[in-house]
Motif scaffolding. Sequence first.
Motif, mmCIF file in Angstrom:
data_model
loop_
_atom_site.group_PDB
_atom_site.id
_atom_site.type_symbol
_atom_site.label_atom_id
_atom_site.label_comp_id
_atom_site.label_asym_id
_atom_site.label_seq_id
_atom_site.Cartn_x
_atom_site.Cartn_y
_atom_site.Cartn_z
ATOM 1 N N PHE A 198 0.900 -1.306 -0.170
ATOM 2 C CA PHE A 198 0.082 -0.188 -0.034
ATOM 3 C C PHE A 198 1.014 1.297 -0.102
ATOM 4 C CE2 PHE A 198 -2.878 -3.029 1.767
ATOM 5 C CZ PHE A 198 -4.061 -2.924 1.295
ATOM 6 N N ARG A 199 0.428 2.283 -0.756
ATOM 7 C CA ARG A 199 1.120 3.486 -0.539
ATOM 8 C C ARG A 199 0.215 4.634 -0.143
ATOM 9 N NH1 ARG A 199 1.791 8.249 -0.029
ATOM 10 N NH2 ARG A 199 2.880 9.641 -1.320
ATOM 11 N N LEU A 200 0.037 5.067 1.149
ATOM 12 C CA LEU A 200 -0.792 5.607 1.903
ATOM 13 C C LEU A 200 -0.478 6.968 1.943
ATOM 14 C CD1 LEU A 200 -1.170 3.097 4.883
ATOM 15 C CD2 LEU A 200 -2.486 3.145 2.707
ATOM 16 N N LYS A 201 -1.298 7.762 2.747
ATOM 17 C CA LYS A 201 -0.957 9.245 3.245
ATOM 18 C C LYS A 201 -1.522 9.399 4.438
ATOM 19 C CE LYS A 201 -0.913 11.953 -1.028
ATOM 20 N NZ LYS A 201 -1.421 13.363 -1.815
ATOM 21 N N GLY A 202 -0.693 10.254 5.313
ATOM 22 C CA GLY A 202 -0.983 10.627 6.631
ATOM 23 C C GLY A 202 -1.370 11.982 6.759
#
Length: 309
Positions: free
Chosen positions: A115-119
């Motif tokens: 997964f490539r997420l964002k915070g």
Amino acid sequence: MKFSIVTPAYNEEDRIEKCINSVRRQIFDDFEMIIIDDGSVDGTSDKVKKFTSIDERIKLIQLSENVGLTAAKNVALDQVKGDYLVFVDADDWILPNMLSDLAEQLNNYVDIDMFRLKGRKVFSRDEDPAPDPDYEISLSTPVDLIRENKMSGYMHNLVVKNSIVQSNHIRFTPGRVVLEDQEFTMKCMVYSSNILYYTKKNYLYFQRPGSLSNNVKTEQIPDIIECATNVYECAQNRFTGDKLHSFRDYTIIKCNQFLKAVLRDRDFPPEQVKAYMNTFFNKVNLPFHIRAMQSLKLIPVQVAKRVGF
């Protein structure tokens, strides 16, 4: 076990309870949380032990001395048992639906490697915003993410299959201070085929006062070019042709970052710039030389003049 959460901690006595509580409040409960106390001299371990005594999912690895962030995380990587690895810093916290949202997407998409997420950046430890209603989700490949400039250098933006990390023995480079997370992430990308770009902001990243500067110290500048070289050498082991060229494009971006850091830092010896650049060109095997990079404006003119390219 579905998820292993890795949390390194050094002198986080005043912050780690909020982090642990946010993990324990997860709707999805098939996880372990491994906390590595990296030789703290405060009461960090005592705070963690309060949780290990009541929740078997919380596990503590207590190091006898401070070995540094990269080495501490490597200790945890030798212990993890979950199918997927999640990284949560000790001074950050996650929303209760984070793991359940990830599990849902694993059911919706077949064989997700990463997964490539964002915070979400927060400036107060009292903030607990509502779940993000607007987000992007798309299935990508490593080449897609590089071409669309959707890579990330933060560990909280990465969830990756444990089998990929273990079978390819991907570890953090010991002693690396700058781009250590991005190097690890990019190496995971090399061995990932299906990457879910998922920007629902369930991770709350605490921006500490005084940590707003991104300036790199003189002794840390080589980390930038070494990160680029290590990632490319990893990619060479798997790819050829256009896919390898995409990773070479990434290394050129890092090369430019290195040179701009040199430009800002008057203390970095010019002769070392040439030495690092020559090593970089030899390992990455670029089909053009420094003069060509300068003409393409990939090397700042001021750097070229100072170093004598």
